[in-house]
Structures are given as structure tokens and as C-alpha cells.
Design an enzyme around this catalytic site. Structure first.
Site, PDB file in Angstrom:
ATOM      1  N   ASP A  11      -7.320  -1.129   6.833  1.00  0.00           N
ATOM      2  CA  ASP A  11      -6.137  -1.088   7.675  1.00  0.00           C
ATOM      3  C   ASP A  11      -4.949  -1.446   6.775  1.00  0.00           C
ATOM      4  OD1 ASP A  11      -4.451  -1.352  10.031  1.00  0.00           O
ATOM      5  OD2 ASP A  11      -4.636  -3.524   9.723  1.00  0.00           O
ATOM      6  N   ASP A  13      -1.204  -2.672   8.137  1.00  0.00           N
ATOM      7  CA  ASP A  13      -0.398  -3.782   8.662  1.00  0.00           C
ATOM      8  C   ASP A  13      -1.247  -5.036   8.904  1.00  0.00           C
ATOM      9  OD1 ASP A  13       1.708  -1.986   8.714  1.00  0.00           O
ATOM     10  OD2 ASP A  13       1.679  -1.706  10.888  1.00  0.00           O
TER      11      ASP A  13
END
Ligand SMILES: [Mg+2]
Length: 164
Positions: A11, A13
Site C-alpha cells: 500500500d 498512504d
């Protein structure tokens, strides 16, 4: 190591960097003369400090790396990967909103790697709840990606393989 993943997926963020690229910072980004990455309003934008080492270590182990992000700020996210000199590590990027199941189905289609040979790092429980049932080994990242979390992930992956 006996059982290494065939694909490590990150991922973006709050996993690679401590902000939401579509909310807390102001794209477009640029590199200032002192080498720091800044947003449109001149604010310093940084990675979690051990992220380059994490990616370097995986590359050294020969594990291909992909990004899977649900951000709507697709251009900004890609720009940050370039400006942080991380794009060379990522053989695949799936960056667009929606369930991460879609991101992983596309990664499987593109790489041929089966879900149970993938290792996934994400700070959001809901993504792990979505992707876990596919058979991907998922690690919930607590305070940003670091070397200890990478080791934890590789160990969890090896354990899952041994249990198959
Ligand atoms: Mg996140």
C-alpha cells in the site's frame, strides 16, 4: 531463505509515507534544490525513513515488488514514487480507487503469481479483510513500513507456506 514470496505488494498512504496523498498534501510535487521533495505549497514531503532499505532488501532477495493503492490522486502518487527514486523497485503499480481485490486480481493476471505466493503490507484493516480471503499473506502495518515489519512479514509468509 527457504520460502520467499514471489511478489511483495505495498500500500502507499500510511504504509510507505505518513499522509494521504489525496488529502494531506498538495500535488503536484517537485524536488527542491536541496534534494527534498516538496508539494505545491512548499511543504516537505517524506517517506517513512526505512522504506528505501526495505525495498532494497527485497530486491536483494530477488523478490519482485508491486504497489496497490486505492487513492484517487493517481498522478500525485506516481509522481511521488518517481521523486523518491522508488519507481525502479516497482515492477507493477495498481493505483486507483475501489476494492483491493481488483488490484490483486490484476496483479495476478499481469504476473501469473498465485495469491498464496504474495505478501501484502497495508495499514488499513479493511484492505486486509478484503484481500486476506484470497489467500494472500497480509501484514497490518502499524507505524509505517520498516525493516522489522518486513522481517515479520517474511516470517509470516514462510510459516503460511510451511502450513500448506
Ligand atoms: Mg494506507
Amino acid at each position: 531463505m527457504a520460502h520467499l514470496p514471489k511478489l511483495a505488494v505495498f500500500d502507499l498512504d500510511y504504509t510507505l509515507w505518513p499522509f494521504w496523498v489525496d488529502t494531506h498534501v498538495d500535488p503536484p510535487f517537485h524536488k527542491s534544490s536541496d534534494g527534498t521533495v516538496r508539494d505545491k505549497s512548499g511543504r516537505d514531503v517524506r517517506l517513512y525513513p526505512e522504506v528505501p532499505q526495505v525495498l532494497e532488501r527485497l530486491q536483494g532477495l530477488g523478490v519482485p515488488i508491486a504497489a496497490a493503492s486505492r487513492t484517487g490522486e493517481i498522478e500525485g502518487a506516481n509522481q511521488l514514487l518517481e521523486l523518491f527514486d522508488l519507481s525502479r523497485y516497482f515492477s507493477h503499480r495498481e493505483i486507483y480507487p475501489g476494492s483491493k481485490v481488483t488490484h490483486f486480481e490484476r496483479l495476478h493476471q499481469k504476473t501469473g503469481v498465485r495469491f498464496w505466493h504474495m505478501l501484502f503490507f497495508d495499514d488499513e484493516k479493511r484492505n486486509i479483510v478484503d484481500v486476506g480471503p484470497l489467500g494472500v499473506t497480509c501484514i497490518h502495518v502499524q507505524n509505517g513500513m520498516n525493516l522489522a515489519t518486513l522481517t515479520q512479514g517474511l516470517e509470516a509468509f514462510a510459516k503460511a507456506q510451511a502450513g500448506l
